[in-house]
Write a protein that holds these residues in place. Structure first.
Motif, PDB file in Angstrom:
ATOM      1  N   ASP A 127       0.814  -1.114   0.094  1.00 65.43           N
ATOM      2  CA  ASP A 127       0.031   0.049   0.019  1.00 65.43           C
ATOM      3  C   ASP A 127       0.795   1.197   0.029  1.00 65.43           C
ATOM      4  O   ASP A 127       0.501   2.212  -0.472  1.00 65.43           O
ATOM      5  N   GLU A 128       2.258   1.211   0.345  1.00 66.49           N
ATOM      6  CA  GLU A 128       2.997   2.301   0.686  1.00 66.49           C
ATOM      7  C   GLU A 128       3.779   2.418  -0.632  1.00 66.49           C
ATOM      8  O   GLU A 128       4.095   1.462  -1.157  1.00 66.49           O
ATOM      9  N   ILE A 129       4.019   3.817  -1.021  1.00 65.53           N
ATOM     10  CA  ILE A 129       4.723   3.803  -2.279  1.00 65.53           C
ATOM     11  C   ILE A 129       6.322   3.749  -1.895  1.00 65.53           C
ATOM     12  O   ILE A 129       6.758   4.285  -0.806  1.00 65.53           O
ATOM     13  N   THR A 130       7.072   2.839  -2.605  1.00 66.00           N
ATOM     14  CA  THR A 130       8.330   2.384  -2.077  1.00 66.00           C
ATOM     15  C   THR A 130       9.302   2.623  -3.535  1.00 66.00           C
ATOM     16  O   THR A 130       8.929   2.793  -4.667  1.00 66.00           O
ATOM     17  N   LEU A 131      10.482   2.669  -3.048  1.00 64.97           N
ATOM     18  CA  LEU A 131      11.575   2.873  -4.020  1.00 64.97           C
ATOM     19  C   LEU A 131      11.911   1.483  -4.748  1.00 64.97           C
ATOM     20  O   LEU A 131      12.244   0.866  -3.850  1.00 64.97           O
ATOM     21  N   ILE A 132      11.865   1.534  -6.046  1.00 63.35           N
ATOM     22  CA  ILE A 132      12.149   0.367  -6.861  1.00 63.35           C
ATOM     23  C   ILE A 132      13.571   0.246  -7.589  1.00 63.35           C
ATOM     24  O   ILE A 132      14.233  -0.769  -7.255  1.00 63.35           O
ATOM     25  N   GLN A 133      13.951   1.559  -7.883  1.00 67.82           N
ATOM     26  CA  GLN A 133      15.320   1.357  -8.773  1.00 67.82           C
ATOM     27  C   GLN A 133      16.053   2.872  -8.654  1.00 67.82           C
ATOM     28  O   GLN A 133      15.281   4.018  -8.630  1.00 67.82           O
ATOM     29  N   GLN A 134      17.299   2.949  -8.811  1.00 64.68           N
ATOM     30  CA  GLN A 134      17.810   4.027  -8.981  1.00 64.68           C
ATOM     31  C   GLN A 134      18.853   4.072 -10.028  1.00 64.68           C
ATOM     32  O   GLN A 134      19.394   3.021 -10.373  1.00 64.68           O
ATOM     33  N   LEU A 135      18.785   4.887 -10.838  1.00 63.69           N
ATOM     34  CA  LEU A 135      19.735   5.188 -12.135  1.00 63.69           C
ATOM     35  C   LEU A 135      20.624   6.345 -12.067  1.00 63.69           C
ATOM     36  O   LEU A 135      20.176   7.221 -11.420  1.00 63.69           O
ATOM     37  N   PRO A 136      21.844   6.146 -12.589  1.00 66.58           N
ATOM     38  CA  PRO A 136      22.799   7.280 -12.381  1.00 66.58           C
ATOM     39  C   PRO A 136      22.610   8.208 -13.798  1.00 66.58           C
ATOM     40  O   PRO A 136      21.951   7.631 -14.577  1.00 66.58           O
ATOM     41  N   GLU A 137      22.842   9.439 -13.420  1.00 65.72           N
ATOM     42  CA  GLU A 137      22.560  10.578 -14.542  1.00 65.72           C
ATOM     43  C   GLU A 137      23.741  10.364 -15.433  1.00 65.72           C
ATOM     44  O   GLU A 137      24.888  10.742 -14.914  1.00 65.72           O
ATOM     45  N   THR A 138      23.550  10.200 -16.796  1.00 66.55           N
ATOM     46  CA  THR A 138      25.017  10.137 -17.720  1.00 66.55           C
ATOM     47  C   THR A 138      24.979  11.137 -18.649  1.00 66.55           C
ATOM     48  O   THR A 138      25.961  11.059 -19.275  1.00 66.55           O
ATOM     49  N   GLN A 139      24.085  12.082 -18.641  1.00 68.40           N
ATOM     50  CA  GLN A 139      23.926  13.012 -19.794  1.00 68.40           C
ATOM     51  C   GLN A 139      24.251  14.655 -19.311  1.00 68.40           C
ATOM     52  O   GLN A 139      24.177  15.337 -20.328  1.00 68.40           O
ATOM     53  N   GLY A 140      24.421  14.738 -18.061  1.00 68.93           N
ATOM     54  CA  GLY A 140      24.819  16.231 -17.563  1.00 68.93           C
ATOM     55  C   GLY A 140      23.350  16.868 -17.721  1.00 68.93           C
ATOM     56  O   GLY A 140      23.350  18.171 -17.910  1.00 68.93           O
ATOM     57  N   THR A 141      22.347  16.145 -17.350  1.00 68.19           N
ATOM     58  CA  THR A 141      21.052  17.021 -17.635  1.00 68.19           C
ATOM     59  C   THR A 141      21.057  17.883 -16.353  1.00 68.19           C
ATOM     60  O   THR A 141      21.518  17.793 -15.214  1.00 68.19           O
ATOM     61  N   HIS A 142      20.350  19.187 -16.310  1.00 67.54           N
ATOM     62  CA  HIS A 142      20.253  19.999 -15.385  1.00 67.54           C
ATOM     63  C   HIS A 142      18.915  20.435 -15.164  1.00 67.54           C
ATOM     64  O   HIS A 142      17.825  19.914 -16.093  1.00 67.54           O
ATOM     65  N   ALA A 143      18.482  20.744 -13.801  1.00 68.97           N
ATOM     66  CA  ALA A 143      17.054  21.077 -13.698  1.00 68.97           C
ATOM     67  C   ALA A 143      16.851  22.756 -13.024  1.00 68.97           C
ATOM     68  O   ALA A 143      17.749  23.226 -12.126  1.00 68.97           O
ATOM     69  N   LEU A 144      15.993  23.330 -13.778  1.00 72.26           N
ATOM     70  CA  LEU A 144      15.526  24.649 -13.373  1.00 72.26           C
ATOM     71  C   LEU A 144      14.502  24.351 -12.311  1.00 72.26           C
ATOM     72  O   LEU A 144      13.565  24.051 -12.399  1.00 72.26           O
TER      73      LEU A 144
END
Length: 238
Positions: A127-144
């Motif tokens: 019922d709870e939302i759980t973490l399934i998977q983590q991926l590394p960032e490989t393209q230098g993406t940025h967030a505004l």
């Protein structure tokens, strides 16, 4: 001649329930990074004769079994085939820049990889939302990142991506006050999901982020029109 009446009782169709079921079947259940430089190809309505390429970040297996390419696009890690916007772009297909082959479906080796991985990592639903998977960032993406009120926007590097059991994917950003060691890696305690602390998160490729940092006037003007369409002035950085 009259039409005979059916003895079956009429059913009321709840369109919203049907829509939610369809969305649930499209939720992501497994991710795989794209490491062979395959691209998404799209076109703009304003320049329909020109095709543009964008590196794929990952592939995703949906609950309905379809495998889709994923790119950081606007406010989310987005399945390529959902790009159908008159202003920002229409999805055309995938491309292998080495062979220049253009194809519409995910390559077979990625489909097999994701299907086998999903079968191996078969998590029990909770019922709870759980973490399934983590991926590394490989393209230098940025967030505004934009917050409430008049707080200045922040341009932050993305360090990874988290897939949750409800199919949501969150970008991992760093709280600079908590950085203890470098390089920053997925799993470090200084990282947090972007939407947990920011009202709006827009994603940009590395070269666009560099122009924003350099305060290129043309880039800032385009940025203002995109994130604040009612504003006549370019945003100010924090």
């Amino acid at each position: 001649m009259g039409i005979p009446q059916s003895h079956r009782s009429a059913r009321v169709i709840d369109l919203e329930t049907m829509r939610q079921r369809q969305l649930a079947r499209r939720r992501l259940v497994r991710l795989s990074p794209e490491l062979d430089n395959l691209e998404m190809v799209y076109r703009l309505s304003s320049d329909g004769d020109t095709l543009y390429g964008m590196p794929l970040l990952a592939w995703g297996l949906q609950e309905d079994g379809e495998v889709v390419g994923l790119v950081p696009w606007m406010e989310a890690l987005t399945p390529c085939h959902r790009l159908d916007d008159a202003e920002h772009g229409h999805f055309v297909g995938y491309r292998d820049p080495e062979t220049e082959e253009l194809f519409e479906q995910a390559p077979e080796h990625k489909v097999l990889e994701l299907e086998h991985a999903a079968a191996y990592f078969d998590y029990e639903e909770t019922d709870e939302i759980t973490l399934i998977q983590q991926l590394p960032e490989t393209q230098g993406t940025h967030a505004l990142c934009m917050d409430e009120g008049d707080a200045p926007w922040q341009l932050k590097q993305v360090f990874g991506w988290r897939l949750y059991s409800d199919g949501a994917v969150e970008a991992l950003l760093a709280d600079e006050r908590l950085v203890k060691t470098t390089p920053i890696l997925p799993g470090d305690p200084c990282l947090y999901p972007g939407h947990s602390q920011h009202r709006v998160v827009y994603f940009f490729q590395r070269q666009i982020a560099s122009r924003i940092r350099e305060e290129d006037p043309t880039t800032l003007e385009a940025l203002a029109l995109m994130v604040m369409p009612d504003s006549d002035t370019a945003p100010s950085a924090g």
